[in-house]
Design an enzyme around this catalytic site. Sequence first.
Site, short mmCIF file in Angstrom:
data_model
loop_
_atom_site.label_atom_id
_atom_site.label_comp_id
_atom_site.label_asym_id
_atom_site.label_seq_id
_atom_site.Cartn_x
_atom_site.Cartn_y
_atom_site.Cartn_z
N LYS A 66 0.84 -1.21 0.00
CA LYS A 66 0.00 0.00 0.00
C LYS A 66 0.87 1.25 0.00
O LYS A 66 0.66 2.17 -0.79
CB LYS A 66 -0.89 -0.02 1.25
CG LYS A 66 -1.50 1.32 1.61
CD LYS A 66 -2.45 1.21 2.78
CE LYS A 66 -1.85 1.45 4.13
NZ LYS A 66 -1.50 2.85 4.44
N ARG A 107 -3.83 9.73 5.34
CA ARG A 107 -2.60 10.50 5.55
C ARG A 107 -1.77 10.60 4.26
O ARG A 107 -1.11 11.59 3.99
CB ARG A 107 -1.78 9.83 6.66
CG ARG A 107 -0.40 10.41 6.91
CD ARG A 107 -0.45 11.66 7.75
NE ARG A 107 0.88 12.18 8.03
CZ ARG A 107 1.11 13.24 8.79
NH1 ARG A 107 0.12 13.89 9.36
NH2 ARG A 107 2.33 13.67 8.99
N ASP A 119 4.12 -0.48 12.32
CA ASP A 119 2.90 -1.07 11.75
C ASP A 119 2.76 -2.56 12.09
O ASP A 119 1.72 -3.16 11.80
CB ASP A 119 2.87 -0.87 10.23
CG ASP A 119 2.65 0.59 9.86
OD1 ASP A 119 2.23 1.36 10.73
OD2 ASP A 119 2.91 0.95 8.69
C1 EPZ Z 1 4.09 6.45 7.27
O1 EPZ Z 1 3.35 7.43 7.97
C2 EPZ Z 1 3.12 5.34 6.95
N1 EPZ Z 1 2.05 5.89 6.14
C3 EPZ Z 1 2.56 4.75 8.24
O2 EPZ Z 1 1.74 3.67 7.91
C4 EPZ Z 1 3.72 4.25 9.10
O3 EPZ Z 1 3.21 3.82 10.34
C5 EPZ Z 1 4.72 5.38 9.33
O4 EPZ Z 1 5.14 5.94 8.07
C6 EPZ Z 1 5.96 4.94 10.09
O5 EPZ Z 1 6.58 3.91 9.41
C7 EPZ Z 1 2.24 6.10 4.85
O6 EPZ Z 1 3.29 5.84 4.28
C8 EPZ Z 1 1.07 6.63 4.11
P1 EPZ Z 1 6.15 9.50 9.70
P2 EPZ Z 1 3.92 8.90 8.14
O7 EPZ Z 1 6.02 10.88 9.17
O8 EPZ Z 1 4.81 9.24 7.02
C9 EPZ Z 1 6.33 12.57 13.28
C10 EPZ Z 1 -0.31 2.51 7.76
O9 EPZ Z 1 -1.12 1.90 8.50
N2 EPZ Z 1 6.17 13.71 12.35
O10 EPZ Z 1 7.28 8.65 9.26
O11 EPZ Z 1 2.76 9.77 8.45
C11 EPZ Z 1 5.12 11.68 13.39
O12 EPZ Z 1 4.14 12.22 14.23
C12 EPZ Z 1 0.32 3.79 8.22
O13 EPZ Z 1 -0.04 2.12 6.62
C13 EPZ Z 1 6.26 15.00 12.83
O14 EPZ Z 1 6.46 15.22 14.04
O15 EPZ Z 1 4.80 8.72 9.43
C14 EPZ Z 1 5.74 10.41 13.93
O16 EPZ Z 1 5.92 10.51 15.32
C15 EPZ Z 1 -0.01 4.14 9.62
N3 EPZ Z 1 6.13 16.05 11.96
C16 EPZ Z 1 7.12 10.38 13.25
O17 EPZ Z 1 7.33 11.73 12.77
C17 EPZ Z 1 5.91 15.85 10.63
O18 EPZ Z 1 5.79 16.84 9.91
C18 EPZ Z 1 7.26 9.46 12.08
O19 EPZ Z 1 6.10 9.56 11.26
C19 EPZ Z 1 5.83 14.54 10.15
C20 EPZ Z 1 5.96 13.47 11.02
#
Ligand code: EPZ
Length: 431
Positions: A26, A97, A316
């Site tokens: 996905k 997201r 995940d």
């Molecule tokens: C991606 O989310 C995936 N989604 C998520 O999968 C996955 O859990 C996650 O990466 C971690 O591997 C997609 O690819 C669509 P991050 P993402 O930005 O990119 C913080 C699923 O079920 N952060 O890597 O949104 C954030 O809050 C989903 O398929 C900020 O603080 O995750 C987190 O604590 C769920 N500021 C950390 O970074 C920002 O601007 C990592 O999140 C961006 C993120």
Amino acid sequence: MKENFLIEGLGGKYSLSGEIKIGGAKNAALKVMASSILFEDGIRLGNVPEIEDVYRMNELLSDMGAKVKKEAPHKYSIDASALKHSDLDYQLSKRMRASIVLTGPLLGRRKKVSFPHPGGCVIGARPIDLFLEGFKKMGAKIKVKDKRYVITAPEGGLRGMEMFFGLQSVTATETFMMAATLAKGKTILKNCAMEPEIKSLADYLSACGAKIKGAGGTTIEIEGGGLLKSGGGTYETVPDRIEAGSFLILGACAGKKLSITNCRPEHFEALIGVLRELGAKIEVGKNKVVVRGGPLKVPEPEYQVKTHEYPGLATDLQAPLVVLLTQAEGESRIHETIFEGRLAYTQDLVKMGANITMWDSNRATIKGKTPLRGKELEGPDIRAGLAFVIAAIVAEGRSIISNVYLIDRGYENVEKRLSAVGVKIKRTANR
Ligand code: EPZ
């Protein structure tokens, strides 16, 4: 129409056998679909999972004027060369997201993008500060109007920039890798996320003319240029490591002999390591893993499992793994380090009979082994939803899992694939 899964549990027996084929990821397919905006011609994708999030991404792209066509099951073509606007639909963006990754290519190509704060699984605050910081560094101006961010590129288009991400973010890395391909000059991104889906996207874009170096590592350099050209080639979606890992966990909990095929075991090595420490019997082949269920035991006192950015243990996979830990003899701890609020689902496992104590929103202790009892459950997000399916299969008696839409967002035809290996599962309409 709301649907449920009705599952008759195995009551702790190890009886599932056969093969589960893994589909395309996905979180790779959605990003390559978004990348269609970088192309002067249409792109083709193969091995696309037939899941709700892919349909929502199709709708988002179509709403802006892209021509999205399903050529055959799992095969799509997208031509985004003549978009009509670059305002992301409010409702659709709130459902996923991944909608945020469209902002990079749209700003690069259309010089303007507007979007609401993206939605998606409720697993923490999920801010977008890194995105706003990066766009500003590229020279863009940001306004907030009517609950939407309105971002405008400078006269002459986005500019290359250097950015150190305060934390590793998957979607921020992808968004800026794509925005930078249409920017003027060089962009250097540091402390990037290293997930295989990012490398897969970069490899595809590079094959189509982008100049991207270092994806899959923490520093990525992108030399901006013009639009990309697919030349009619097809992007083959990389196998879904989260789906593979989840079914591997299922096999360790309830399998007689389960083969997980069409996968890339090197993409979930951390999970295989943890499962082996717990005593799971796993054989690793080139594109498959074979798992035999049996008694599991926590290897040492105060045994701790921690999620981590790739190549560490994927957040995940945390919820399915906690289900497995309830079935291992001994006391273990789970520490969720990526998202706050991603352990709330454990309350439902407690109702099923698990012994789980939460210390704070990120840490919990699990005392096993406890038999689980079938219950009525409502999946809170995609991954915890599948974890409930695993818990229901392990449990004694019948479970009803509502909110199946969330599971359908990330996994294709779960009931058919699980029935084929011996799970008693039925999809029913909500009365
Ligand atoms: C991606 O989310 C995936 N989604 C998520 O999968 C996955 O859990 C996650 O990466 C971690 O591997 C997609 O690819 C669509 P991050 P993402 O930005 O990119 C913080 C699923 O079920 N952060 O890597 O949104 C954030 O809050 C989903 O398929 C900020 O603080 O995750 C987190 O604590 C769920 N500021 C950390 O970074 C920002 O601007 C990592 O999140 C961006 C993120």
